[in-house]
Design a protein around this motif. Structure first.
Motif, PDB file in Angstrom:
ATOM      1  N   VAL A  35      -3.467  44.578 -22.267  1.00  0.00           N
ATOM      2  CA  VAL A  35      -2.898  43.898 -23.430  1.00  0.00           C
ATOM      3  C   VAL A  35      -2.719  42.417 -23.121  1.00  0.00           C
ATOM      4  CG1 VAL A  35      -0.969  43.769 -25.042  1.00  0.00           C
ATOM      5  CG2 VAL A  35      -1.661  45.989 -24.108  1.00  0.00           C
ATOM      6  N   GLU A  36      -3.247  41.584 -23.997  1.00  0.00           N
ATOM      7  CA  GLU A  36      -3.066  40.135 -23.862  1.00  0.00           C
ATOM      8  C   GLU A  36      -2.578  39.570 -25.195  1.00  0.00           C
ATOM      9  OE1 GLU A  36      -5.588  36.957 -21.543  1.00  0.00           O
ATOM     10  OE2 GLU A  36      -6.481  37.235 -23.521  1.00  0.00           O
ATOM     11  N   TYR A  37      -1.443  38.875 -25.144  1.00  0.00           N
ATOM     12  CA  TYR A  37      -0.942  38.153 -26.317  1.00  0.00           C
ATOM     13  C   TYR A  37      -1.566  36.763 -26.321  1.00  0.00           C
ATOM     14  CZ  TYR A  37       2.818  41.558 -27.150  1.00  0.00           C
ATOM     15  OH  TYR A  37       3.539  42.694 -27.435  1.00  0.00           O
ATOM     16  N   ILE A  38      -2.035  36.331 -27.475  1.00  0.00           N
ATOM     17  CA  ILE A  38      -2.611  34.998 -27.618  1.00  0.00           C
ATOM     18  C   ILE A  38      -1.794  34.252 -28.664  1.00  0.00           C
ATOM     19  CG2 ILE A  38      -4.674  33.667 -28.184  1.00  0.00           C
ATOM     20  CD1 ILE A  38      -6.324  36.129 -27.428  1.00  0.00           C
ATOM     21  N   VAL A  39      -1.110  33.206 -28.224  1.00  0.00           N
ATOM     22  CA  VAL A  39      -0.234  32.430 -29.098  1.00  0.00           C
ATOM     23  C   VAL A  39      -0.905  31.109 -29.451  1.00  0.00           C
ATOM     24  CG1 VAL A  39       1.973  31.202 -29.239  1.00  0.00           C
ATOM     25  CG2 VAL A  39       1.873  33.480 -28.218  1.00  0.00           C
ATOM     26  N   ILE A  40      -0.932  30.795 -30.731  1.00  0.00           N
ATOM     27  CA  ILE A  40      -1.510  29.534 -31.213  1.00  0.00           C
ATOM     28  C   ILE A  40      -0.373  28.690 -31.772  1.00  0.00           C
ATOM     29  CG2 ILE A  40      -3.114  28.432 -32.805  1.00  0.00           C
ATOM     30  CD1 ILE A  40      -3.589  32.093 -31.976  1.00  0.00           C
ATOM     31  N   GLU A  41      -0.160  27.535 -31.153  1.00  0.00           N
ATOM     32  CA  GLU A  41       0.926  26.656 -31.560  1.00  0.00           C
ATOM     33  C   GLU A  41       0.458  25.214 -31.439  1.00  0.00           C
ATOM     34  OE1 GLU A  41       4.614  25.723 -33.022  1.00  0.00           O
ATOM     35  OE2 GLU A  41       4.221  27.787 -32.409  1.00  0.00           O
ATOM     36  N   LYS A  43      -2.098  23.668 -32.619  1.00  0.00           N
ATOM     37  CA  LYS A  43      -3.541  23.579 -32.376  1.00  0.00           C
ATOM     38  C   LYS A  43      -3.928  23.819 -30.919  1.00  0.00           C
ATOM     39  CE  LYS A  43      -4.394  20.427 -36.250  1.00  0.00           C
ATOM     40  NZ  LYS A  43      -4.995  19.142 -36.689  1.00  0.00           N
ATOM     41  N   LYS A  44      -3.000  24.403 -30.144  1.00  0.00           N
ATOM     42  CA  LYS A  44      -3.307  24.788 -28.779  1.00  0.00           C
ATOM     43  C   LYS A  44      -3.116  26.290 -28.636  1.00  0.00           C
ATOM     44  CE  LYS A  44      -2.213  20.366 -26.561  1.00  0.00           C
ATOM     45  NZ  LYS A  44      -1.433  19.679 -25.497  1.00  0.00           N
ATOM     46  N   THR A  45      -3.735  26.854 -27.587  1.00  0.00           N
ATOM     47  CA  THR A  45      -3.711  28.295 -27.395  1.00  0.00           C
ATOM     48  C   THR A  45      -3.153  28.626 -26.013  1.00  0.00           C
ATOM     49  OG1 THR A  45      -5.671  28.508 -28.792  1.00  0.00           O
ATOM     50  CG2 THR A  45      -5.090  30.398 -27.436  1.00  0.00           C
ATOM     51  N   TRP A  46      -2.239  29.606 -25.992  1.00  0.00           N
ATOM     52  CA  TRP A  46      -1.654  30.098 -24.747  1.00  0.00           C
ATOM     53  C   TRP A  46      -1.927  31.585 -24.629  1.00  0.00           C
ATOM     54  CZ3 TRP A  46       0.159  26.048 -27.399  1.00  0.00           C
ATOM     55  CH2 TRP A  46       0.521  24.893 -26.671  1.00  0.00           C
ATOM     56  N   TYR A  47      -2.179  32.042 -23.388  1.00  0.00           N
ATOM     57  CA  TYR A  47      -2.527  33.435 -23.143  1.00  0.00           C
ATOM     58  C   TYR A  47      -1.463  34.071 -22.254  1.00  0.00           C
ATOM     59  CZ  TYR A  47      -7.027  31.677 -24.727  1.00  0.00           C
ATOM     60  OH  TYR A  47      -8.019  31.087 -25.459  1.00  0.00           O
ATOM     61  N   PHE A  48      -1.031  35.277 -22.601  1.00  0.00           N
ATOM     62  CA  PHE A  48      -0.015  35.996 -21.851  1.00  0.00           C
ATOM     63  C   PHE A  48      -0.525  37.401 -21.536  1.00  0.00           C
ATOM     64  CE2 PHE A  48       2.027  32.958 -24.633  1.00  0.00           C
ATOM     65  CZ  PHE A  48       2.904  32.289 -23.802  1.00  0.00           C
ATOM     66  N   TYR A 113       7.210  35.064 -31.793  1.00  0.00           N
ATOM     67  CA  TYR A 113       5.961  35.157 -32.545  1.00  0.00           C
ATOM     68  C   TYR A 113       5.743  36.634 -32.886  1.00  0.00           C
ATOM     69  CZ  TYR A 113       5.288  30.544 -30.506  1.00  0.00           C
ATOM     70  OH  TYR A 113       5.462  29.230 -30.119  1.00  0.00           O
ATOM     71  N   SER A 114       5.484  36.912 -34.127  1.00  0.00           N
ATOM     72  CA  SER A 114       5.323  38.309 -34.532  1.00  0.00           C
ATOM     73  C   SER A 114       4.255  38.422 -35.607  1.00  0.00           C
ATOM     74  CB  SER A 114       6.652  38.872 -35.051  1.00  0.00           C
ATOM     75  OG  SER A 114       7.079  38.157 -36.198  1.00  0.00           O
ATOM     76  N   GLY A 115       3.799  39.639 -35.798  1.00  0.00           N
ATOM     77  CA  GLY A 115       2.801  39.887 -36.826  1.00  0.00           C
ATOM     78  C   GLY A 115       2.492  41.359 -36.901  1.00  0.00           C
ATOM     79  N   SER A 116       1.716  41.726 -37.892  1.00  0.00           N
ATOM     80  CA  SER A 116       1.326  43.124 -38.058  1.00  0.00           C
ATOM     81  C   SER A 116      -0.072  43.184 -38.649  1.00  0.00           C
ATOM     82  CB  SER A 116       2.320  43.870 -38.955  1.00  0.00           C
ATOM     83  OG  SER A 116       2.310  43.320 -40.268  1.00  0.00           O
ATOM     84  N   ARG A 146      -2.310  36.615 -31.906  1.00  0.00           N
ATOM     85  CA  ARG A 146      -3.413  37.566 -31.838  1.00  0.00           C
ATOM     86  C   ARG A 146      -3.181  38.480 -30.646  1.00  0.00           C
ATOM     87  NH1 ARG A 146      -8.066  32.870 -32.202  1.00  0.00           N
ATOM     88  NH2 ARG A 146      -7.217  31.832 -34.065  1.00  0.00           N
ATOM     89  N   ILE A 147      -3.709  39.686 -30.745  1.00  0.00           N
ATOM     90  CA  ILE A 147      -3.594  40.657 -29.665  1.00  0.00           C
ATOM     91  C   ILE A 147      -4.994  41.030 -29.208  1.00  0.00           C
ATOM     92  CG2 ILE A 147      -2.748  42.926 -28.965  1.00  0.00           C
ATOM     93  CD1 ILE A 147      -0.530  40.960 -29.593  1.00  0.00           C
ATOM     94  N   LYS A 148      -5.224  40.918 -27.901  1.00  0.00           N
ATOM     95  CA  LYS A 148      -6.506  41.335 -27.344  1.00  0.00           C
ATOM     96  C   LYS A 148      -6.299  42.608 -26.531  1.00  0.00           C
ATOM     97  CE  LYS A 148      -8.658  39.388 -23.774  1.00  0.00           C
ATOM     98  NZ  LYS A 148      -9.416  38.418 -22.961  1.00  0.00           N
ATOM     99  N   LEU A 149      -7.076  43.615 -26.834  1.00  0.00           N
ATOM    100  CA  LEU A 149      -7.031  44.882 -26.108  1.00  0.00           C
ATOM    101  C   LEU A 149      -8.365  45.076 -25.408  1.00  0.00           C
ATOM    102  CD1 LEU A 149      -5.454  47.104 -28.922  1.00  0.00           C
ATOM    103  CD2 LEU A 149      -4.251  45.894 -27.097  1.00  0.00           C
ATOM    104  N   VAL A 150      -8.349  45.128 -24.082  1.00  0.00           N
ATOM    105  CA  VAL A 150      -9.587  45.333 -23.332  1.00  0.00           C
ATOM    106  C   VAL A 150      -9.228  45.734 -21.896  1.00  0.00           C
ATOM    107  CG1 VAL A 150      -9.785  42.843 -22.736  1.00  0.00           C
ATOM    108  CG2 VAL A 150     -11.798  44.335 -22.640  1.00  0.00           C
ATOM    109  N   PRO A 151      -9.770  46.822 -21.385  1.00  0.00           N
ATOM    110  CA  PRO A 151     -10.493  47.857 -22.119  1.00  0.00           C
ATOM    111  C   PRO A 151      -9.523  48.662 -22.978  1.00  0.00           C
ATOM    112  CG  PRO A 151     -10.068  48.596 -19.903  1.00  0.00           C
ATOM    113  CD  PRO A 151      -9.560  47.170 -19.977  1.00  0.00           C
TER     114      PRO A 151
END
Length: 212
Positions: A35-41, A43-48, A113-116, A146-151
């Motif tokens: 699981v990776e959280y991707i935060v856009i704030e 106009k920049k992007t941070w990955y967690f 930061y939240s979303g569904s 955004r949420i990235k799921l891999v694998p």
């Protein structure tokens, strides 16, 4: 506001396996994923990248609905999958996510930061089978998150002996596997056509010489 212990740089991708049991203690949801959280704030992007050893797993299973909920201590981050069962098919009906990191930039305030995402039928497979995808699954839950799921591999409602059933391959994996085969077949076909055309032209020339 609670803090989140995460990787601020895109480094190691953590993968964990999460299991929910029913009232009699048998597995009814199993999911393996990174699981990776991707935060856009601004106009920049941070990955967690989230460490699965810090997640708390909870949820429940009914006959037609099931929930897998993952949370970090102090509710610093959460990810919830809502499964639905429709005849012999299961799928994710809704995904919700939230994360409360340290300020992601100088001058940025503490923020959650939240979303569904209610996408209809995400990660669908037949009952007793598992959905599997090695390719990146990028889910847009809000303009800022955004949420990235891999694998990703998951199975719900029926998980005999806690083991995954027959794997249902996602389209990107299928496409990645089949495309080289199709491309190779096309190249071979073109070479075969070229060879046959060359032989046909040669035979026609010989026939013309014989008439002379």
């Amino acid at each position: 506001m609670p803090l989140v212990v995460m990787d601020l740089k895109r480094q190691q991708q953590y993968t964990g396996t999460y299991v929910v049991t029913n009232l009699v203690g048998k597995p009814c949801i199993k999911a393996t994923m990174g699981v990776e959280y991707i935060v856009i704030e601004k106009k920049k992007t941070w990955y967690f990248n989230l460490d699965p050893s810090r997640f708390r797993t909870s949820g429940y299973c009914d006959t037609e609905a099931a929930v897998l909920s993952l949370t970090l201590p102090d509710d610093a981050a959460g990810l919830q999958f809502t499964f639905r069962k429709e005849k012999n098919l299961f799928y994710v009906d809704k995904l919700t996510a939230r994360v409360s990191p340290l300020p992601v930039c100088r001058g940025c305030a503490n923020k959650t930061y939240s979303g569904s995402l209610a996408h209809g039928k995400l990660f669908a497979a037949d009952n007793g089978q598992s959905f599997k995808c090695q390719s990146e699954q990028l889910l847009w839950t809000s303009p800022e998150l955004r949420i990235k799921l891999v694998p990703l591999q998951m199975q719900a409602f029926t998980v005999p002996n806690g083991q995954y059933g027959l794997e249902v391959e996602c389209w990107p994996d299928f496409n990645r596997r089949v495309t080289p085969i199709i491309s190779g077949a096309v190249v071979v076909g073109l070479l075969l056509i070229a060879v046959l055309t060359s032989l046909f032209i040669r035979d026609r020339r010989r026939e013309g010489y014989a008439r002379l």
